[in-house]
Design an enzyme around this catalytic site. Structure first.
Site, PDB file in Angstrom:
ATOM      1  N   THR A 175       0.821  -1.211   0.000  1.00  0.00           N
ATOM      2  CA  THR A 175       0.000   0.000   0.000  1.00  0.00           C
ATOM      3  C   THR A 175       0.854   1.260   0.000  1.00  0.00           C
ATOM      4  OG1 THR A 175      -1.768  -1.175   1.166  1.00  0.00           O
ATOM      5  CG2 THR A 175      -1.820   1.225   1.220  1.00  0.00           C
ATOM      6  N   GLN A 187      -5.979  -2.012  -2.923  1.00  0.00           N
ATOM      7  CA  GLN A 187      -5.251  -0.867  -2.373  1.00  0.00           C
ATOM      8  C   GLN A 187      -4.372  -0.241  -3.455  1.00  0.00           C
ATOM      9  OE1 GLN A 187      -5.362  -3.908  -1.007  1.00  0.00           O
ATOM     10  NE2 GLN A 187      -5.662  -3.804   1.211  1.00  0.00           N
ATOM     11  N   GLN A 201      -9.867   2.422  -4.064  1.00  0.00           N
ATOM     12  CA  GLN A 201      -9.560   2.045  -2.683  1.00  0.00           C
ATOM     13  C   GLN A 201      -8.251   2.692  -2.253  1.00  0.00           C
ATOM     14  OE1 GLN A 201      -9.810  -2.152  -1.834  1.00  0.00           O
ATOM     15  NE2 GLN A 201      -8.919  -1.947   0.203  1.00  0.00           N
ATOM     16  N   ASP A 202      -8.268   3.315  -1.050  1.00  0.00           N
ATOM     17  CA  ASP A 202      -7.054   3.925  -0.460  1.00  0.00           C
ATOM     18  C   ASP A 202      -6.479   5.043  -1.327  1.00  0.00           C
ATOM     19  OD1 ASP A 202      -7.447   2.036   1.451  1.00  0.00           O
ATOM     20  OD2 ASP A 202      -5.567   0.973   1.164  1.00  0.00           O
ATOM     21  N   ASP A 211     -12.328   3.070   2.095  1.00  0.00           N
ATOM     22  CA  ASP A 211     -11.309   3.690   2.966  1.00  0.00           C
ATOM     23  C   ASP A 211     -10.464   4.705   2.188  1.00  0.00           C
ATOM     24  OD1 ASP A 211     -12.276   1.817   4.769  1.00  0.00           O
ATOM     25  OD2 ASP A 211     -10.607   0.433   4.477  1.00  0.00           O
ATOM     26  N   ARG A 233     -15.188   4.085   8.866  1.00  0.00           N
ATOM     27  CA  ARG A 233     -15.124   2.956   9.790  1.00  0.00           C
ATOM     28  C   ARG A 233     -13.788   3.035  10.534  1.00  0.00           C
ATOM     29  NH1 ARG A 233     -13.727  -2.587   6.460  1.00  0.00           N
ATOM     30  NH2 ARG A 233     -12.203  -1.731   4.988  1.00  0.00           N
ATOM     31  N   TRP A 286     -10.389   2.144  11.600  1.00  0.00           N
ATOM     32  CA  TRP A 286      -9.261   1.303  11.221  1.00  0.00           C
ATOM     33  C   TRP A 286      -8.527   0.807  12.471  1.00  0.00           C
ATOM     34  CZ3 TRP A 286      -4.289   3.438   8.419  1.00  0.00           C
ATOM     35  CH2 TRP A 286      -3.466   2.367   8.055  1.00  0.00           C
TER      36      TRP A 286
END
Length: 555
Positions: free
Chosen positions: A323, A353, A375-376, A397, A465, A467
């Site tokens: 990531t 990611q 994502q990310d 996220d 949410r 982490w």
């Protein structure tokens, strides 16, 4: 520059220490007891107990301060706590080096994870050493300012430690276990040092002392000229000048500038530069993977507009990139500023990611930028960051990390994920209750992309949410579209972290802003007064009125 800023807290502590020393001498002088030496030891023991009281690892704290005797100067205790953390961090760094040598060269995933650990722990050690070496610096002038600097730095060290472990794909990897066990002392001592700084005012009160701090501004950021009122005049001029900025270097794909590639221009920015190194990137799509290195201070990049000047890449977890390493652009150097650029990762939702922009640097600001991915998308890894009039898009996220971040007057665009996926706008990673980090979404619009509009009731989307255990996020004075589910927030796993997280909403509007069906978690709060959101203001959350004046330019 970072080191000078961080440990300036000690110059304050030194002054306070002199006062405490005077009090202690008076008290001892008035004693009729002849046991001066034993009384000194007893006083030191009591002082250590008091200093270690707010820490979570008291035995480790008391051990780290045991060498400090026969002094009433609290500076010595703080120095001892920092030095103990330095030594533990060095051991963690050395362990990562040893494990790299032991790992099988064929296991590229493990090798990459250990190399990332080494880099992150080296950052931690260097920041500790640099800060300690500048004890007595007087650049900062208030207790609140000095304390905030040290809180910011120690919170970043915790982020580095957490990120090291995040790099291992297999949570049961023997190398991850060895690193986790090997970092235990460092993580405990870092937490303790942060707790000591946070509890320092209470410690002073045991001596009958009181520090009167200036009352902080209680007004949220206003934008009367599209730029924050707390920005320095040099940065205001650079941001306001538009195409009239005189750059140090110009990048143009057609050869009309100094360089055709951004990397070549960035390499020309000097290290430890106290004035801005300005790079103009002309319209075009630049497929480059770029890093503003840690010693490249005050780099200022601007383009011809988001959607016109595009920095793009496609590295992702699904193609073998961790990531942290998947980022198209990484900002590590203090004072990085960007304007009128697009940062994107085109791996798509199938890439999982895939980071477009990773920000580890302190005192960073982004204006009129587009940060695009799935994502990310935006990795707000550490330190203090500010985003204004930006567009940030993604699915899962897509704003994550353990930094102190304010995103203001921006569009947050939720995109269409893969089948059977849902969307989570944020995933803040605060892991220690003593950290001062958090994510503030202020005066933003939370909206779906066009592809999601017709599916927004079947594809569930949430504001965030947790982490990690002490995840902290607030959405305030923002317009929330009906793309957000009525419950607002999503658990990470069952009831994990729901009591320790800190999620809040304040004065939001829009079809998705109703709070009557919101989650009923212990850590979730609906705020109703300005006083309750003071700590999330730009001035208090990221000390925004202090830190953007480090360009070194005369005015």
């Amino acid at each position: 520059m970072m080191g000078k800023v961080v440990v300036s807290v000690f110059s304050l502590i030194l002054v306070v220490g002199v006062v405490i020393g005077v009090i202690a001498v008076v008290q001892q002088g008035g004693s009729k007891s002849g046991g001066g030496s034993s009384q000194g030891v007893s006083t030191s023991t009591r002082t250590v107990t008091q200093i270690c009281h707010p820490t979570d690892y008291k035995e480790a704290c008391e051990k780290s301060l045991s060498s400090v005797t026969n002094t009433t100067d609290p500076k010595e205790y703080v120095k001892a706590a920092i030095l103990a953390t330095v030594e533990a961090a060095k051991k963690s760094f050395n362990l990562s080096t040893d494990l790299i040598g032991k790992a099988d060269d064929k296991d590229k995933d493990v090798k990459m994870s250990l190399e990332d650990c080494k880099d992150l722990l080296e950052d931690a050690v260097q920041e500790l050493q640099a800060s300690f070496s500048t004890v007595g610096d007087s650049n900062l002038h208030t207790m609140s300012q000095r304390t905030a600097e040290l809180q910011n730095w120690l919170s970043a060290v915790i982020s580095y430690q957490d990120t090291c472990l995040d790099q291992f794909g297999d949570p049961n990897s023997k190398y991850r276990t060895e690193m986790k066990d090997g970092m235990l002392d460092a993580t405990h001592l870092t937490s303790n040092a942060l707790a000591i700084i946070n509890g320092f005012s209470k410690f002073l009160s045991t001596f009958g002392l009181q520090i009167n701090l200036p009352t902080p501004t209680r007004r949220l950021l206003s934008l009367d000229d599209d730029f924050p009122e707390w920005m320095s005049i040099p940065h205001r001029r650079l941001l306001a000048a538009g195409n009239d900025i005189k750059p140090n270097f110009t990048v143009a794909k057609d050869g009309s500038g100094d360089f055709k590639n951004i990397a070549d221009a960035l390499a020309k920015c000097p290290l430890s530069n106290q004035s801005a190194c300005v790079i103009h990137i002309k319209a075009g799509t630049y497929q480059e993977y770029l890093t503003v290195e840690k010693k490249q201070f005050n780099v200022f990049m601007y383009g011809d507009g988001p959607g016109k000047t595009i920095i793009t890449g496609s590295h992702s977890n699904s193609t073998g990139w961790k990531t942290m390493r998947s980022a198209t652009f990484a900002a590590l150097g203090t004072g990085f500023t960007a304007k009128s650029l697009t940062f994107e990762n085109t791996a798509g939702p199938q890439g999982h990611q895939a980071v477009a922009l990773r920000v580890q640097a302190d005192q960073t600001a982004f204006f009129d930028c587009s940060i695009e991915g799935y994502q990310d998308t935006l990795y707000t890894q550490a330190h203090r960051q500010f985003y204004n009039n930006c567009t940030i898009s993604g699915t899962i996220d897509f704003i994550f990390g353990d930094a102190s971040v304010v995103i203001q007057n921006s569009n947050i665009v939720i995109r269409m994920p893969m089948n059977n996926q849902l969307n989570t706008m944020t995933a803040h990673g605060r892991s220690d209750k003593h950290e001062t980090t958090g994510l503030v979404i202020h005066k933003c619009k939370i909206i779906p992309e066009e592809k999601l509009v017709s599916n927004r009731t079947t594809v569930k989307s949430y504001m965030g949410r947790p982490w990690r255990a002490y995840s902290r996020t607030i959405v305030m004075e923002s317009e929330i579209g009906d793309v957000i589910q009525p419950e607002g927030w999503l658990p990470w796993s069952g009831d994990l972290f729901l009591d320790t997280l800190e999620y809040s909403e304040y004065a939001n509007t829009g079809a998705g802003a109703a709070t009557d069906k919101r989650v009923k978690w212990k850590g979730y709060h609906i705020l109703t007064t300005k006083a309750q959101v003071d700590k999330f203001s730009v001035n208090l959350m990221i000390q925004g009125n202090e830190w953007l004046n480090h360009t070194g330019q005369t005015y």
